[in-house]
Design a protein around this motif. Structure first.
Motif, mmCIF file in Angstrom:
data_model
loop_
_atom_site.group_PDB
_atom_site.id
_atom_site.type_symbol
_atom_site.label_atom_id
_atom_site.label_comp_id
_atom_site.label_asym_id
_atom_site.label_seq_id
_atom_site.Cartn_x
_atom_site.Cartn_y
_atom_site.Cartn_z
ATOM 1 N N LEU B 55 0.838 -1.208 0.000
ATOM 2 C CA LEU B 55 0.000 0.000 0.000
ATOM 3 C C LEU B 55 0.873 1.259 0.000
ATOM 4 N N ASP B 56 2.191 1.062 -0.214
ATOM 5 C CA ASP B 56 3.119 2.191 -0.101
ATOM 6 C C ASP B 56 2.810 3.327 -1.071
ATOM 7 N N ASN B 57 2.299 2.989 -2.280
ATOM 8 C CA ASN B 57 1.974 4.052 -3.244
ATOM 9 C C ASN B 57 0.943 5.019 -2.651
ATOM 10 N N PHE B 58 -0.055 4.429 -1.972
ATOM 11 C CA PHE B 58 -1.090 5.282 -1.381
ATOM 12 C C PHE B 58 -0.534 6.045 -0.184
ATOM 13 N N ARG B 59 0.343 5.350 0.588
ATOM 14 C CA ARG B 59 0.918 5.988 1.778
ATOM 15 C C ARG B 59 1.687 7.246 1.375
ATOM 16 N N VAL B 60 2.502 7.140 0.332
ATOM 17 C CA VAL B 60 3.331 8.272 -0.052
ATOM 18 C C VAL B 60 2.466 9.417 -0.601
ATOM 19 N N ILE B 61 1.387 9.080 -1.297
ATOM 20 C CA ILE B 61 0.520 10.135 -1.840
ATOM 21 C C ILE B 61 -0.251 10.836 -0.728
ATOM 22 N N LEU B 62 -0.876 10.018 0.132
ATOM 23 C CA LEU B 62 -1.751 10.601 1.145
ATOM 24 C C LEU B 62 -0.966 11.390 2.198
ATOM 25 N N SER B 63 0.330 11.048 2.389
ATOM 26 C CA SER B 63 1.119 11.809 3.358
ATOM 27 C C SER B 63 1.868 12.950 2.677
ATOM 28 N N GLY B 64 1.598 13.172 1.412
ATOM 29 C CA GLY B 64 2.276 14.256 0.699
ATOM 30 C C GLY B 64 3.775 14.019 0.593
ATOM 31 N N GLY B 65 4.191 12.763 0.520
ATOM 32 C CA GLY B 65 5.602 12.448 0.332
ATOM 33 C C GLY B 65 6.387 12.325 1.622
ATOM 34 N N GLU B 66 5.708 12.484 2.777
ATOM 35 C CA GLU B 66 6.462 12.430 4.042
ATOM 36 C C GLU B 66 6.703 11.008 4.514
ATOM 37 N N GLN B 67 5.650 10.171 4.468
ATOM 38 C CA GLN B 67 5.859 8.761 4.823
ATOM 39 C C GLN B 67 6.177 8.005 3.547
ATOM 40 N N ARG B 68 7.406 7.548 3.443
ATOM 41 C CA ARG B 68 7.794 6.971 2.151
ATOM 42 C C ARG B 68 7.568 5.473 2.069
ATOM 43 N N GLY B 69 7.667 4.748 3.202
ATOM 44 C CA GLY B 69 7.471 3.308 3.134
ATOM 45 C C GLY B 69 8.618 2.632 2.409
ATOM 46 N N ALA B 70 8.612 1.310 2.441
ATOM 47 C CA ALA B 70 9.764 0.535 1.956
ATOM 48 C C ALA B 70 10.091 0.815 0.485
ATOM 49 N N ILE B 71 9.064 0.885 -0.365
ATOM 50 C CA ILE B 71 9.380 0.927 -1.797
ATOM 51 C C ILE B 71 9.869 2.289 -2.254
ATOM 52 N N PHE B 72 9.700 3.318 -1.426
ATOM 53 C CA PHE B 72 10.143 4.636 -1.858
ATOM 54 C C PHE B 72 11.399 5.097 -1.119
ATOM 55 N N GLU B 73 12.019 4.169 -0.313
ATOM 56 C CA GLU B 73 13.192 4.548 0.472
ATOM 57 C C GLU B 73 14.296 5.164 -0.382
ATOM 58 N N GLN B 74 14.540 4.554 -1.542
ATOM 59 C CA GLN B 74 15.642 4.986 -2.399
ATOM 60 C C GLN B 74 15.263 6.221 -3.229
ATOM 61 N N VAL B 75 13.956 6.521 -3.295
ATOM 62 C CA VAL B 75 13.508 7.561 -4.216
ATOM 63 C C VAL B 75 13.795 8.944 -3.656
ATOM 64 N N THR B 76 14.510 9.760 -4.439
ATOM 65 C CA THR B 76 14.808 11.111 -3.974
ATOM 66 C C THR B 76 13.880 12.125 -4.622
ATOM 67 N N TYR B 77 13.372 11.771 -5.811
ATOM 68 C CA TYR B 77 12.574 12.743 -6.544
ATOM 69 C C TYR B 77 11.091 12.417 -6.464
ATOM 70 N N LEU B 78 10.328 13.388 -6.059
ATOM 71 C CA LEU B 78 8.877 13.257 -6.095
ATOM 72 C C LEU B 78 8.356 14.601 -6.583
ATOM 73 N N PRO B 79 7.558 14.632 -7.662
ATOM 74 C CA PRO B 79 7.143 15.935 -8.191
ATOM 75 C C PRO B 79 6.410 16.756 -7.134
ATOM 76 N N ASP B 80 6.625 18.069 -7.232
ATOM 77 C CA ASP B 80 6.006 19.000 -6.298
ATOM 78 C C ASP B 80 4.483 18.834 -6.262
ATOM 79 N N ASN B 81 3.913 18.600 -7.455
ATOM 80 C CA ASN B 81 2.457 18.477 -7.533
ATOM 81 C C ASN B 81 1.941 17.280 -6.745
ATOM 82 N N VAL B 82 2.787 16.230 -6.659
ATOM 83 C CA VAL B 82 2.361 15.056 -5.895
ATOM 84 C C VAL B 82 2.470 15.354 -4.406
ATOM 85 N N LYS B 83 3.528 16.065 -4.019
ATOM 86 C CA LYS B 83 3.659 16.422 -2.606
ATOM 87 C C LYS B 83 2.499 17.299 -2.154
ATOM 88 N N LYS B 84 2.002 18.107 -3.082
ATOM 89 C CA LYS B 84 0.915 19.031 -2.718
ATOM 90 C C LYS B 84 -0.446 18.514 -3.156
#
Lengths: 313, 295
Positions: B55-84
């Motif tokens: 469910l990490d994809n939903f976790r990262v979206i709903l937390s605005g990129g703050e809770q990354r979860g296992a699959i996004f640990e390595q990811v440094t880039y997240l578009p601003d629009n997704v964070k907001k």
């Protein structure tokens, strides 16, 4: 309930008459919000688009707030642009495929969900509405995932079924990309057509079918000579409406191919959008191309209003 | 309909299965795509079902990129629009609800005058609405952009609400006017005898009786305004004012955003209108059937 005596009613009317607006004026007041909003958002922009199409409008002109008159220059450039001609051609092909396939599917599915004795038809009847709710841009993106060459869901299904052994690049070939983008559009717009057919079918009684069956008519003969002629008016409605709406397809093109590969899926609305809103922001040219689109659709709209739509009141 | 033969029944069931599979194909794709990691999608390009669900994809979206979860640990880039994206969901909700309310209010006022007053110019309004339904949004967008830029209505939720309301009013008129026309005029006459004004009779008698048509129209207007891309796309370019479709559009062609994340956003975006359609099925069907044609 007791019947009111005349004098009381007359008295009520007289009392009210003093503070009530005349019907004509009341109608005007009640329509004021609608008329103002529609004037601002529909009427004025249509006229303004025509005006802009005869002027040079780019980023520099927008900053200065002055749009120099250029006469027919935008239209001359438009019809001398091979890309615009190609976009029109692609749009016509797209519309033709969409309309034909959609009408055939709508009649078939309309007949299918009309089957009261088949329980699976009830499921279809509920699910047929689903595509209507999907945001078109999300639909486009979902289908670009389905079509994806490397990771696509469609290839995965075919691999699992053992139908293919090499992945297929569904939307990536110039010869087939335009056909590929018709499927998502048909998927999303099918509910409307099916519901219109379904409503029309409910108006057809069973008597004709039963009488024909007694006379030995086959299922196909009954469809061909009873159902189809009675469905013809609604088929014409779907034909006109879908033709005019499909001319303006945008979201699926934007999400799946962005006009590509090369210029294989440039359509009219995509052309206007790219010219006007992407550098070098030739808004005058965009407005001219959008007006050509509006004229094509407008001609269909007038046919629809004059001949097909029955007056509301 | 006549009873089908046993063989015919089998064919009809098969046809239904085929249609259902086609209808559910994109739904299955968006659901499966959103419930797995980028890595599992890349590791095996032929498997239908992923070996692991997340469910990490939903976790990262709903937390605005703050809770990354296992699959996004390595990811440094997240578009601003997704964070907001929380702004986008708020904006979409505010816009869709306001447009629905405004369209129903203005639309029922106009529809009633069309059905009851019957002047030449109110009849003309019906034809104008019909023609307006055909106007391509792209034709409106170019002048609206120039005009709203001039009025200072770019990058404003109010600007989007005004534009969408104007665009959807013709739909409302076409759905509501025939319904008001069906309500017996005698009911209003009775209210008028009892001392109600014309407007009072509309407000207290006809409007409540038009509730089913208002529900049909409201459901359609909500769905169309929730789904609309071009109008907010052209009137807005700051993340704070974007709607959900505009954010989705901004991810198209961003090679750094993987399909899984996009599918999760798409799933969240389609959920409200899908739920509405399923809840208000009857009204949506009725609205679609009168909105396009009468008779």
């Amino acid at each position: 309930m007791a019947i009111r005596s005349e004098p009381v009613a007359a008295e009520a009317l007289r009392r009210r008459g003093r503070r009530e607006l005349a019907p004509g004026r009341l109608g005007l007041v009640m329509n004021l919000p609608t008329l103002l909003t529609m004037a601002l958002v529909l009427a004025y922009p249509i006229g303004y688009a025509a005006w802009l199409s005869f002027h040079r409008v780019g980023p520099a002109q927008l900053r200065r707030g002055e749009f120099p008159w250029t006469g027919l220059d935008n239209y001359v450039r438009l019809f001398n642009d091979p890309l615009f001609i190609l976009s029109l051609k692609n749009t016509f092909i797209f519309v033709a495929i969409v309309v034909v396939v959609e009408i055939v599917l709508a009649v078939a599915i309309g007949l299918l969900i009309n089957q009261q004795r088949i329980w699976t038809s009830r499921i279809t009847r509920v699910l047929i509405l689903l595509p209507y709710a999907i945001p078109p841009i999300a639909n486009g993106l979902i289908w670009s995932f389905l079509y994806s060459f490397q990771f696509g869901f469609l290839n995965r299904i075919l691999f699992t079924l053992g139908v293919i052994d090499q992945p297929i690049n569904w939307a990536g070939h110039p010869e087939t990309a335009l056909y590929a983008v018709t499927v998502p559009y048909i998927w999303r717009t099918l509910p409307f057509a099916v519901l219109l057919v379904h409503a029309a079918l409910q108006g057809i009684g069973t008597e004709l079918h039963e009488a024909a069956a007694v006379d030995g008519a086959s299922t196909w003969q009954r469809f061909r000579h009873i159902t189809l002629p009675l469905l013809l008016p609604i088929i014409v409605v779907i034909l006109v409406l879908r033709t005019s709406f499909a001319f303006t397809v945008f979201e699926e093109i934007r999400a799946i191919t962005q006009g590509g590969p090369g210029d294989a899926t440039w359509v009219a609305a995509w052309y206007s959008y790219k010219k006007a809103f992407e550098p070098p922001n030739d808004i005058g040219l965009g407005a001219a191309s959008a007006w050509v689109l509006a004229l094509i659709v407008g001609a269909l709209a007038i046919v629809y209003v004059k001949t097909i739509y029955r007056r509301v009141v | 309909m006549l009873a089908p033969t046993p063989f015919g029944r089998v064919l009809l069931h098969l046809a239904n299965l085929l249609v259902i599979a086609f209808l559910l194909l994109p739904i299955a794709a968006v659901t499966l795509g959103s419930l797995q990691a980028e890595k599992t999608l890349q590791a095996d390009t032929r498997a239908l079902l992923p070996p692991e669900w997340t469910l990490d994809n939903f976790r990262v979206i709903l937390s605005g990129g703050e809770q990354r979860g296992a699959i996004f640990e390595q990811v440094t880039y997240l578009p601003d629009n997704v964070k907001k994206i929380r702004y986008a969901f708020t904006n979409s909700t505010v816009i869709a609800l306001s447009v629905t309310f405004a369209t129903l209010a203005m639309g029922s006022l106009s529809a009633w005058t069309i059905a009851r007053l019957g002047y030449r110019w109110t009849r003309w309004l019906v034809n104008a609405s019909l023609l307006a339904r055909f106007v391509p949004v792209i034709t409106l967008m170019i002048p609206l952009y120039v005009a709203f830029r001039h009025l200072g209505l770019l990058n404003s939720v109010v600007g989007v609400i005004i534009a969408l309301t104007g665009f959807l009013l013709p739909y409302a008129i076409l759905i509501l006017a025939p319904y008001f026309d069906q309500i017996p005029k005698e009911l209003e006459d009775a209210a008028r005898i009892d001392g109600c004004s014309r407007f009072g009779a509309f407000l207290r008698v006809s409007l409540p009786l038009a509730a089913p048509a208002l529900a049909s129209c409201g459901a359609l207007v909500f769905i169309i305004s929730w789904n609309e891309l071009l109008i907010p796309l052209i009137l807005v370019n700051k993340a704070e004012f974007m709607t959900v479709p505009v954010v989705i559009n901004s991810l198209v062609g961003d090679v750094h955003v993987f399909f899984n994340l996009m599918m999760a956003i798409c799933l969240l975006a389609l959920l409200p209108s899908v739920i509405l359609v399923l809840l208000l099925q009857k009204f949506v069907v009725a609205g679609l059937q009168v909105g396009g044609v009468k008779g």
